[in-house]
Scaffold this motif. Sequence first.
Motif, PDB file in Angstrom:
ATOM      1  N   GLY A 215       0.822  -1.204   0.000  1.00 26.78           N
ATOM      2  CA  GLY A 215       0.000   0.000   0.000  1.00 26.78           C
ATOM      3  C   GLY A 215       0.861   1.260   0.000  1.00 26.78           C
ATOM      4  O   GLY A 215       0.589   2.222  -0.725  1.00 26.78           O
ATOM      5  N   CYS A 216       1.914   1.260   0.818  1.00 26.05           N
ATOM      6  CA  CYS A 216       2.834   2.416   0.835  1.00 26.05           C
ATOM      7  C   CYS A 216       3.440   2.597  -0.551  1.00 26.05           C
ATOM      8  O   CYS A 216       3.585   3.724  -1.040  1.00 26.05           O
ATOM      9  CB  CYS A 216       3.949   2.206   1.852  1.00 26.05           C
ATOM     10  SG  CYS A 216       3.421   2.501   3.541  1.00 26.05           S
ATOM     11  N   ASP A 217       3.773   1.485  -1.142  1.00 27.50           N
ATOM     12  CA  ASP A 217       4.381   1.521  -2.463  1.00 27.50           C
ATOM     13  C   ASP A 217       3.456   2.187  -3.469  1.00 27.50           C
ATOM     14  O   ASP A 217       3.843   3.095  -4.214  1.00 27.50           O
ATOM     15  CB  ASP A 217       4.640   0.068  -2.873  1.00 27.50           C
ATOM     16  CG  ASP A 217       5.816  -0.042  -3.784  1.00 27.50           C
ATOM     17  OD1 ASP A 217       6.894   0.411  -3.368  1.00 27.50           O
ATOM     18  OD2 ASP A 217       5.634  -0.545  -4.904  1.00 27.50           O
ATOM     19  N   ALA A 218       2.196   1.739  -3.482  1.00 26.39           N
ATOM     20  CA  ALA A 218       1.234   2.252  -4.464  1.00 26.39           C
ATOM     21  C   ALA A 218       0.940   3.729  -4.208  1.00 26.39           C
ATOM     22  O   ALA A 218       0.922   4.546  -5.138  1.00 26.39           O
ATOM     23  CB  ALA A 218      -0.049   1.429  -4.390  1.00 26.39           C
ATOM     24  N   ILE A 219       0.730   4.081  -2.957  1.00 25.60           N
ATOM     25  CA  ILE A 219       0.365   5.470  -2.641  1.00 25.60           C
ATOM     26  C   ILE A 219       1.565   6.391  -2.879  1.00 25.60           C
ATOM     27  O   ILE A 219       1.423   7.499  -3.413  1.00 25.60           O
ATOM     28  CB  ILE A 219      -0.182   5.553  -1.200  1.00 25.60           C
ATOM     29  CG1 ILE A 219      -1.509   4.785  -1.143  1.00 25.60           C
ATOM     30  CG2 ILE A 219      -0.372   7.004  -0.763  1.00 25.60           C
ATOM     31  CD1 ILE A 219      -2.034   4.512   0.238  1.00 25.60           C
ATOM     32  N   ALA A 220       2.763   5.916  -2.523  1.00 24.98           N
ATOM     33  CA  ALA A 220       3.967   6.732  -2.782  1.00 24.98           C
ATOM     34  C   ALA A 220       4.078   7.009  -4.277  1.00 24.98           C
ATOM     35  O   ALA A 220       4.368   8.143  -4.691  1.00 24.98           O
ATOM     36  CB  ALA A 220       5.213   6.024  -2.268  1.00 24.98           C
ATOM     37  N   GLY A 221       3.818   5.981  -5.085  1.00 17.16           N
ATOM     38  CA  GLY A 221       3.905   6.157  -6.539  1.00 17.16           C
ATOM     39  C   GLY A 221       2.969   7.257  -7.017  1.00 17.16           C
ATOM     40  O   GLY A 221       3.349   8.131  -7.791  1.00 17.16           O
ATOM     41  N   HIS A 222       1.738   7.228  -6.496  1.00 21.60           N
ATOM     42  CA  HIS A 222       0.735   8.217  -6.919  1.00 21.60           C
ATOM     43  C   HIS A 222       1.163   9.634  -6.513  1.00 21.60           C
ATOM     44  O   HIS A 222       1.116  10.575  -7.306  1.00 21.60           O
ATOM     45  CB  HIS A 222      -0.615   7.854  -6.276  1.00 21.60           C
ATOM     46  CG  HIS A 222      -1.713   8.792  -6.647  1.00 21.60           C
ATOM     47  ND1 HIS A 222      -2.244   8.859  -7.916  1.00 21.60           N
ATOM     48  CD2 HIS A 222      -2.380   9.728  -5.911  1.00 21.60           C
ATOM     49  CE1 HIS A 222      -3.191   9.788  -7.940  1.00 21.60           C
ATOM     50  NE2 HIS A 222      -3.290  10.330  -6.740  1.00 21.60           N
ATOM     51  N   VAL A 223       1.586   9.776  -5.281  1.00 26.17           N
ATOM     52  CA  VAL A 223       1.887  11.117  -4.776  1.00 26.17           C
ATOM     53  C   VAL A 223       3.174  11.664  -5.408  1.00 26.17           C
ATOM     54  O   VAL A 223       3.266  12.861  -5.717  1.00 26.17           O
ATOM     55  CB  VAL A 223       1.957  11.080  -3.229  1.00 26.17           C
ATOM     56  CG1 VAL A 223       2.242  12.455  -2.679  1.00 26.17           C
ATOM     57  CG2 VAL A 223       0.656  10.568  -2.649  1.00 26.17           C
TER      58      VAL A 223
END
Length: 658
Positions: free
Chosen positions: A583-591
């Motif tokens: 989840g951190c990975d996906a959200i970091a990518g978006h931001v």
Amino acid sequence: MHYGGDYNPEQWPEEIWHEDVARMREAGVTMVSLGIFAWSRIQPAEGEFDLDWLDRVIDLLHEGGIAVDLATATASPPPWMHERYPEILPVTVDGVTLGPGSRQHYAPSSPVYRRLAAELVTVLAERYAGHPAVVMWHVNNEYGCHLHADYSDNARDAFRRWLRERYGTVDALNDAWGTSFWSQRYTSFDQVLPPRAAPYSHNPGQLLDFRRFTSDMLLECYLMEREIIRAAGATQPITTNFMGAFMPANYQQWAAHMDVVTDDAYPDPNDPESFRAGAFQRDLMRSLKPEVPWLLMEQATNALNWRPANAPKAPGQMEALSLQSVARGADGILFFQWRQSRAGAEKFHSAMLPHAGTGTRTWREVTRLGATLAALPELPVGQDDARVALVLDWESWWAVDSPDHPQNGLDYLEVVQRWYRALHRRHVQVDIVPPERVDGRYALALAPALYLLRPEGAAALDAFVRGGGHLLAGPFTDVVDPQDRFLDGGFLTRLGGVLGVGIEDFGALVAPDAPGPGEREAPLEGPFGAATGTLLAEEVVARGAETVATFTGGRRAGDPALTRHGAGDGVGWYLATVPDEDGCDAIAGHVLDQAGVAPVLAGLPPTVEAARRGDVVTVINFGAADVDVDVAGHELLRGADVESVTLAPFGVAMVRRS
Ligand code: GLA
């Protein structure tokens, strides 16, 4: 580039010293840390000093062209001290006196310990301040290691002094700690104790101040020695060795007092992901004092002795981890220790010169690394152009670590590191800073669990967003003031403006590894796909922010999980949960995308790391297969111009980009 290690000649007969210096030259050693645990040899009895042997070693090293990082030797008091002054010994929270026979058996606030340490340091500083071999001073060793807090009567008296200085009046102390609760109101500083074992929870203000006090006592010891060394006319840089993100000592506060930051790092070779923890530690060290290159003061050439299972480093792993430090700002690589001990608790700990001698892989790798470092050109120094600030704050860490929270399974450092790992897998350059250091040089700041927020930190984050930055905050952020008290007006009282949200409840989930029934996960979905939240699923009320991701199940189903709010020229993002690793990975990518942050190099697998040091890009392959990397420029390790490089496992390239 400095190269070398701890040198403990007091463990060896004098003939060996000559061989040591010859071998050091062979290995390319330029500097050794001398005498770290030699107090009993230097001072066999109170008032009696034997420095002739130290003169001879220092002269011998000097003749061999090896510089000295001279230790003040105060980390392990000699037996005569506790024999005559048992009151120097530290005491645990449960009232157990920690005895001698190991090391670090002193109460940092003990006036007797400090007096005797000062006498020793005065003698050393007066003797060696002007010695041409001495290029650095190594004060004490790993302050606070082993002894994370002392609850002795020395600490009691010093804590009262410290509180008097901080608060002036006992009424101010009562106000700061909220002592009207549970009948804790003090009428005199003499009633206050360290938070020793008690029937139930301590006052959180007292716990927090005791952490500050503990860090300050260690720092006072350092500053005392530093002043003695300076008063003797020494002009060399003065340091003490840090231990990465070490909770008991607030290094973000200490760094101002170090001429150069030095660090000890022991990533576990058993853990294939430990190189990411290594990268985190090195970025933290660089960020503490970006204008001065830091030094890796200790690492192991090979196996350790102090983990349950002490695996050897794989061939090439030590060199890769050494160059990881250089890539992330270090100008020196040193080891614990030069020659493997033949007796004592650390005799199985690897060293530069192994017990098994020079016919070993360790020795070959040590000499090869010495040659590699010697051939490197001067590397860029100074604040790099990281566009991402990861906020780590020692005081917030301490406060989160106190009991009696909605979620008592929240491990602050682990959460910060989880975000770091996500950024690292994406090859993004990151500085790790307290909130006060977040400014317009960054495009994105991540502030996870910034529970305790000082007014200056709040102002910096607010100004950062309004000036055009992206801030991703939460959960459990902006909850208390510097005394661990709520502020008027609920939660997010300082950052709510730029985030455009409020918090009604923290929504604790059962921690993933905790026993018992209950909700453990909060699924969510957004433009980055589906993700899993853990630990907290906060009840967020939008106050101007739009919902970007929504909880899709559990008690918060349908409610905002990630929000976005334009404020001034920037954007405030609020995340209501602690995502798992993916989840951190996906959200970091978006931001990162939304904030326009590019990786150091694009298209690399997550097990290859990339770091930038000015115009030099270092790529290291921590994976198990060969990797081709497109990176053009002058490759410093091979001394050749390249368009791309092929890296074997633990292969490194340092490319000065044209
Ligand atoms: C610490 C100490 C050294 C040695 C090593 C062993 O870093 O500073 O003296 O004990 O650990 O890994």
